[in-house]
Scaffold this active site. Sequence first.
Site, PDB file in Angstrom:
ATOM      1  N   ASP A  55     -43.063   5.329  26.408  1.00 20.78           N
ATOM      2  CA  ASP A  55     -42.767   5.427  27.834  1.00 20.78           C
ATOM      3  C   ASP A  55     -41.393   6.080  27.919  1.00 20.78           C
ATOM      4  O   ASP A  55     -40.377   5.444  27.604  1.00 20.78           O
ATOM      5  CB  ASP A  55     -42.753   4.043  28.482  1.00 20.78           C
ATOM      6  N   HIS A  56     -41.330   7.338  28.334  1.00 20.68           N
ATOM      7  CA  HIS A  56     -40.071   8.082  28.228  1.00 20.68           C
ATOM      8  C   HIS A  56     -38.958   7.495  29.078  1.00 20.68           C
ATOM      9  O   HIS A  56     -37.780   7.754  28.835  1.00 20.68           O
ATOM     10  CB  HIS A  56     -40.288   9.565  28.562  1.00 20.68           C
TER      11      HIS A  56
ATOM     12  N   HIS B  51     -43.798   2.853  33.875  1.00 22.06           N
ATOM     13  CA  HIS B  51     -42.367   3.099  34.058  1.00 22.06           C
ATOM     14  C   HIS B  51     -41.665   1.979  34.814  1.00 22.06           C
ATOM     15  O   HIS B  51     -40.690   1.385  34.340  1.00 22.06           O
ATOM     16  CB  HIS B  51     -42.140   4.407  34.827  1.00 22.06           C
TER      17      HIS B  51
END
Length: 507
Positions: free
Chosen positions: A194-195, A257
């Site tokens: 999950d960036h 996110h």
Amino acid sequence: MRTQPTNPLRIGLRQERVVSPQCLIIFGASGDLTHRKLIPALFELFKQRRLPSEFAILGCARRPWTDEEFREKMAFALESKVKQSTKEWEQFSANLFYEPVDLQRSEDVLKLSTRLEEIDRLKATHGNRTFYLSVAPKFYAMACKSLAGVGLLSDPKRNRIVIEKPFGRDYASAQTLNQIVQSCALESQIFRIDHYLGKETVQNILVLRFANTIFEPIWNRNYISNIQITSAETVGVEDRAGFYESAGALRDMVQNHLTQMLAITAMEPPGHFDPEAIRNEKAKVLQAAHLANEKEPWKCCVRGQYSQGGNKNSPILGYRQEPGVDPNSTTETYVAMKLFVDNWRWQGVPFYVRTGKRLAKRTSEVVLTFREAPVHLFDAAGGSPTSNQLVLRIQPNEGAEFRFEVKSPGSGMRSRPVEMEFSYDESFGEPSDEGYVRLLADVMLGDPTLFTRSDEVEAAWRLYTPLLELIEDSPWQLPVYQYEARTWGPAESDALLAKDQLLWRRP
């Protein structure tokens, strides 16, 4: 000769761990994520001298490219960066290779295995391999089975696999996918990326809380009245209509996110800074979290969809006018909801979460609003004193700000709000790395701290199951409200907070 004094805030910068000999294999190498995020991140790691000389990147996709064609296409995609660092790009691109692979064809996977052995000998990567699945989610399970079938995931110490979000479409599918992936590799080999977790300010929440005694004692229901978590985008659906029509904002942004941001904000202090200790605490938060009204979830959630906006000179299409979108679509591009975390620290404190496309400003932030003073001793410039707020800015200007009351200039005793601000760029003299830079380095180092574990993923999907079921079975109970492009979403989302006599923060 006198030397320039060292900025004390820069002490310790770039004392980074260097990746061991490694071959990174990117499936979906012809796709958008590869040329827009992955290769730029790897090039940045190379320029920072954090990649070893024994390093290779093997791009894989169905297109019949050669090594040289792959290098040319990546150079074109990174044109501005290449012009700024021509010599470094030449050195870096010599490590780029390409192999046409269709993961559904067993002969292609066997050819891949042979090519990897060749690269091991050529670049001395010692069989250390990280497989990155930058492919459509429907191929995750098949890809893992194909790689495991030829023994490419057999060594837990040298083989890892990275899986992009979304990991599943709901609780049941996430459980099934976990079972399949874990039958192909150990959990320690699986990195669900999950960036957002790679962004400095998300990580800084941990440091802010657990390295400073001024914050942790008041980080609870006794002092905090509510928490808002926002991720707003000014762009529309762009070229992702095919995916977005089947996902929507809830699956695309909230389940991963924003939920991870909630978990890090609300977690308990870990016993020590250890990957599993941190992930244990995050999982506990998600297991204790629930919608504010699970029996009637339509009362604690608002969905929206952007309509036309802009002006005559610069019109903005509505979502239903975007190429590839159903003109009668009911997919949400905006979602806002209210949640609670039922534990000793957060009992009764509402968490408000929102995200949307074509909003008024691009921003991601966590806002902690503190309770009002028990007695208002002073007149306030605005009529009533404002609550103290701590704002953690995730993007675009990473940093933090704290709002508090001070005396207004003059002979009277009136208060007014002011802000103290911290900026990563200004304080450290350089911008923080993109999320993928940190995360790609961590996965190749085998550090799972910033990656989601199987129980976290399942707990997050379970949290939103009542909403997903409602959208599927009774969509009229959770309608999609239209909002004009480049505004802050539908008015109904303001009403969600108005019930608690609150307002969304306007960045």
